[in-house]
Each structure stands twice: as structure tokens, then as C-alpha cells.
Scaffold this active site. Sequence first.
Site, PDB file in Angstrom:
ATOM      1  N   ARG A 232     -19.515 -48.308  14.185  1.00 48.20           N
ATOM      2  CA  ARG A 232     -20.151 -48.739  15.434  1.00 48.20           C
ATOM      3  C   ARG A 232     -21.510 -48.054  15.566  1.00 48.20           C
ATOM      4  NH1 ARG A 232     -14.747 -47.342  16.563  1.00 48.20           N
ATOM      5  NH2 ARG A 232     -13.452 -49.097  17.278  1.00 48.20           N
TER       6      ARG A 232
ATOM      7  N   LYS B  42     -13.793 -43.899  18.892  1.00 54.25           N
ATOM      8  CA  LYS B  42     -13.325 -44.011  20.264  1.00 54.25           C
ATOM      9  C   LYS B  42     -12.142 -43.082  20.493  1.00 54.25           C
ATOM     10  CE  LYS B  42     -14.789 -48.741  21.304  1.00 54.25           C
ATOM     11  NZ  LYS B  42     -14.344 -50.079  21.752  1.00 54.25           N
TER      12      LYS B  42
ATOM     13  N   HIS C   8     -23.476 -54.653  15.723  1.00 56.48           N
ATOM     14  CA  HIS C   8     -22.084 -55.107  15.724  1.00 56.48           C
ATOM     15  C   HIS C   8     -21.904 -56.314  14.812  1.00 56.48           C
ATOM     16  CE1 HIS C   8     -18.237 -54.244  17.509  1.00 56.48           C
ATOM     17  NE2 HIS C   8     -18.008 -55.526  17.681  1.00 56.48           N
TER      18      HIS C   8
ATOM     19  N   ARG D 144     -21.242 -54.977  11.495  1.00 56.87           N
ATOM     20  CA  ARG D 144     -19.853 -54.502  11.453  1.00 56.87           C
ATOM     21  C   ARG D 144     -18.902 -55.669  11.205  1.00 56.87           C
ATOM     22  NH1 ARG D 144     -16.349 -50.401  13.429  1.00 56.87           N
ATOM     23  NH2 ARG D 144     -14.716 -51.079  14.862  1.00 56.87           N
TER      24      ARG D 144
ATOM     25  N   HIS E  90      -9.981 -49.334  14.347  1.00 55.33           N
ATOM     26  CA  HIS E  90      -9.350 -50.122  15.391  1.00 55.33           C
ATOM     27  C   HIS E  90      -8.028 -49.475  15.806  1.00 55.33           C
ATOM     28  CE1 HIS E  90     -11.579 -54.057  14.134  1.00 55.33           C
ATOM     29  NE2 HIS E  90     -12.267 -53.350  15.010  1.00 55.33           N
TER      30      HIS E  90
END
Length: 336
Positions: free
Chosen positions: A186, A210, A281, A284, A307
Site C-alpha cells: 500500500r 494495517k 492502488h 497493487r 489482507h
Amino acid sequence: MTSSDGRAPSTRATRVRGSGGSRARTRAELPAEAAALVAAYERHLHAERGLSPHTVRAYVGDAVSLLGFLYSAAVAGAGELADLDVGVLRAWLADQRSAGRSRSTLARRAASSRTFTAWAHARGELDFDPGARLVAPRAHRALPGLLRPQQANSLLRASESGAAEQDPVALRDHALLELLYATGVRVSELCGLDLDDVDFDRRVVRVLGKGSKERMVPFGQPAERALRTWIEGGRRLLATESSGAALFLGAKGRRVGPRTVRRVVHAAVAAVPGATDMGPHGLRHSAATHLLEGGADLRSVQELLGHATLATTQLYTHVTVERLKAIHDRTHPRAQ
């Protein structure tokens, strides 16, 4: 405008709910009890869940919007946190839909509200969790625009040609483009990289994703060459006392920001004939799709991209299937 009991809403209530007002003003006008709850929720998201500042802002903003709606005269009979039930949640989402919010925005805000009510219930602020009963529409997940492998190669060859002049910014741009496409990280993860996150011996980069989850992502020889040239050549020309350990630097020597990276990617893609305009993105998405088309299994791609669930990674299988169908329709003698 009148409420269901025939009374006109108060000026204060209208301001709290007002769609034209900022979230900051709405938060400032919440009752002290609700404001304290929002502050505690924000600390929880930061300290206990370790979410990114951007995610925290979104979650807190949705909680403020919900509470502003609850405490406004638009919700008949409501006036304190104990009145927050599934009916209020549905009315809040209906109000958002009437204001023209998209299906994906409604789905995100429904999920955000469930996070808030679950936390409030666990904290003892609510006797039950109304969010557990909320059913919201699923977000429409459109297939993303992608670069074809040949287009990705064209983009990186053009970038390499520009870097050949040894301009430090051009060297940086080539290195970050190579790393974005090689790893599928990201843009926030790329900007957060430090020099010691790159392991040239194993040819992997340590990424903080994240939820402060760390993962190791491999990269290939082209990215290695571009990174070494940037670090040994361009970076030292841009570095200042404020650079710290940042891997990628802006023109003034500070850590590069997402806006700069997006500008670099858009400009690079615009130079590729026939390519769909996209930002980081899009690279990605392209990297993930090309991995799957090359034979990578879904679990490995999930791990590489960071993810949380396999369902998110499965989006790329739909992209691949659509491409295969298009090829079949174009080339198979019995397709038509």
C-alpha cells in the site's frame, strides 16, 4: 420541519445533525457524556487496536455522526445513549442514503457503527449491542482497472530510462515504482519504510501494515537494482538532518508523502499508451492479478498483500476470470 410528536426541532439539535456542518463542529456540540464516550472510543482505537490515524479518523467520524443523529430531534423519543437501538441505526443509515451516500459508503458506515456499538456494549455503556442486529447492504465491489503485464513493463522501462540521467528525484521515482509493482504494498506502507526495512541479502522488505501487523515481502532483481542505485546515489543528494532513516525522501529531504507517490504513479501511467489512469492502488491490483495469472496460489497472495481475510484477495480471481473470458470470446472458434 417537525418531529413525529409534532414539535419543531430545537436550533441546537438541528445544528448537531446538520449535514452541512463539519464533523468537528458536530463533535464539539455533543453533550458532555457523549463527547467523553467518543474520546474514550478514540483512545481505544489508537492504543488498544493500533489502527492507523486515517482509520481512526473514519471510525470516530462515523461515531460522531451517529451520536449527533441520536441526540438530534430527528429521532423521535431519543435523547440519550440508552436510546441507541437498531431502529436508530437503520434511521441513521436511511438518512445517509437520502443524502446521496453510495452503497459502498453505507456498507462501510454500517460496519463502523457495529464496531462502535460492540465496544460500547462491552464497556457497559449499552445494555445490549444493537449493531449485532443490523443488516446492511453489501458494498458493490467493482473490478479495478489494471495494467497488462506488457504495460507494466513499458512503464518501468520508461522510468528506468529517465533514471539513467542520474537525477536524484528520477532515481527515487524509478525505485518506488519498481518496489510498488514488485511487492504490491500500500502507498502508506511504502511511505513508512525505513532504510533498515530493506534486506538486500534475502531480497525482502519488512512492511508494517494495517493494525500494526508486520510482514516480509520479497522483491526481484530489477527492484533491487533500482533501490541500490537510489540509496547509494540519489538519496544521499537529497538527505538532510530531517531525513532520519526514511527510505524514500521528498525533494526537500523529508520522508516522502502519499500525495507525492500518487502524483508519480499517475504521471508514469499516463505515459503508457492505452493504459487506464491509476494511482498506487492500481499498481497493487495489477501486481496481485499478475501473480495469480502467473500461477501463485490465493493464500500466498493474501500473505504478500497483507489482507486480513481471504475474501478480499478473492476479488483478484474475479479479475482473472473476466480476462480469461474475454480471451476465450476473442480467440475460441466456438465462442460466438
